[in-house]
Design a protein around this motif. Sequence first.
Motif, PDB file in Angstrom:
ATOM      1  N   LYS A  23       7.566  10.837  -8.360  1.00 47.60           N
ATOM      2  CA  LYS A  23       7.205  10.282  -7.049  1.00 47.60           C
ATOM      3  C   LYS A  23       6.199  11.183  -6.332  1.00 47.60           C
ATOM      4  N   CYS A  24       5.302  10.533  -5.584  1.00 44.88           N
ATOM      5  CA  CYS A  24       4.358  11.250  -4.731  1.00 44.88           C
ATOM      6  C   CYS A  24       4.933  11.298  -3.327  1.00 44.88           C
ATOM      7  N   GLU A  25       4.856  12.462  -2.708  1.00 47.98           N
ATOM      8  CA  GLU A  25       5.384  12.638  -1.353  1.00 47.98           C
ATOM      9  C   GLU A  25       4.305  13.226  -0.466  1.00 47.98           C
ATOM     10  N   ARG A  26       4.227  12.721   0.743  1.00 45.15           N
ATOM     11  CA  ARG A  26       3.292  13.265   1.724  1.00 45.15           C
ATOM     12  C   ARG A  26       4.081  14.150   2.682  1.00 45.15           C
ATOM     13  N   SER A  27       3.632  15.381   2.817  1.00 43.05           N
ATOM     14  CA  SER A  27       4.337  16.297   3.704  1.00 43.05           C
ATOM     15  C   SER A  27       3.861  16.090   5.141  1.00 43.05           C
ATOM     16  N   LYS A  33       3.311  15.842  -5.937  1.00 40.20           N
ATOM     17  CA  LYS A  33       3.834  14.907  -6.925  1.00 40.20           C
ATOM     18  C   LYS A  33       4.891  15.608  -7.746  1.00 40.20           C
ATOM     19  N   LYS A  34       6.020  14.942  -7.907  1.00 44.94           N
ATOM     20  CA  LYS A  34       7.087  15.485  -8.743  1.00 44.94           C
ATOM     21  C   LYS A  34       6.709  15.304 -10.210  1.00 44.94           C
TER      22      LYS A  34
END
Length: 105
Positions: free
Chosen positions: A75-79, A86-87
């Motif tokens: 999964k891609c996460e936006r901080s 990206k994990k």
Amino acid sequence: MSTRWYPLYRQGNPQLRVFLPNFFMKLVKPDAPQPPNVVQFIVSMQMSKYDIENYLEKIYNVQVENVVTHVRMGKCERSFKGYITKKDDYKVAFVTLVSNLMLYC
């Protein structure tokens, strides 16, 4: 892969040496309903279908009928500071075990 270093082979009692596999398999709950003889694992990316089948048969003495693998994207996460992380990708294996009815035929 594991970072274990095995000692050099020396003559003597072979029971003192323990050889562990370099792969991992993590049993997880299936996302969608599956038949009772299908099990879902998260496995090492380097494992092939044949490695998974041999791993289960040799180490756990489980008879395997079929193995299906899929590579899933992490999964891609936006901080909150604006950058994206990206994990890691991972491999999912669906293992069909031999049902008890087939053993008695």
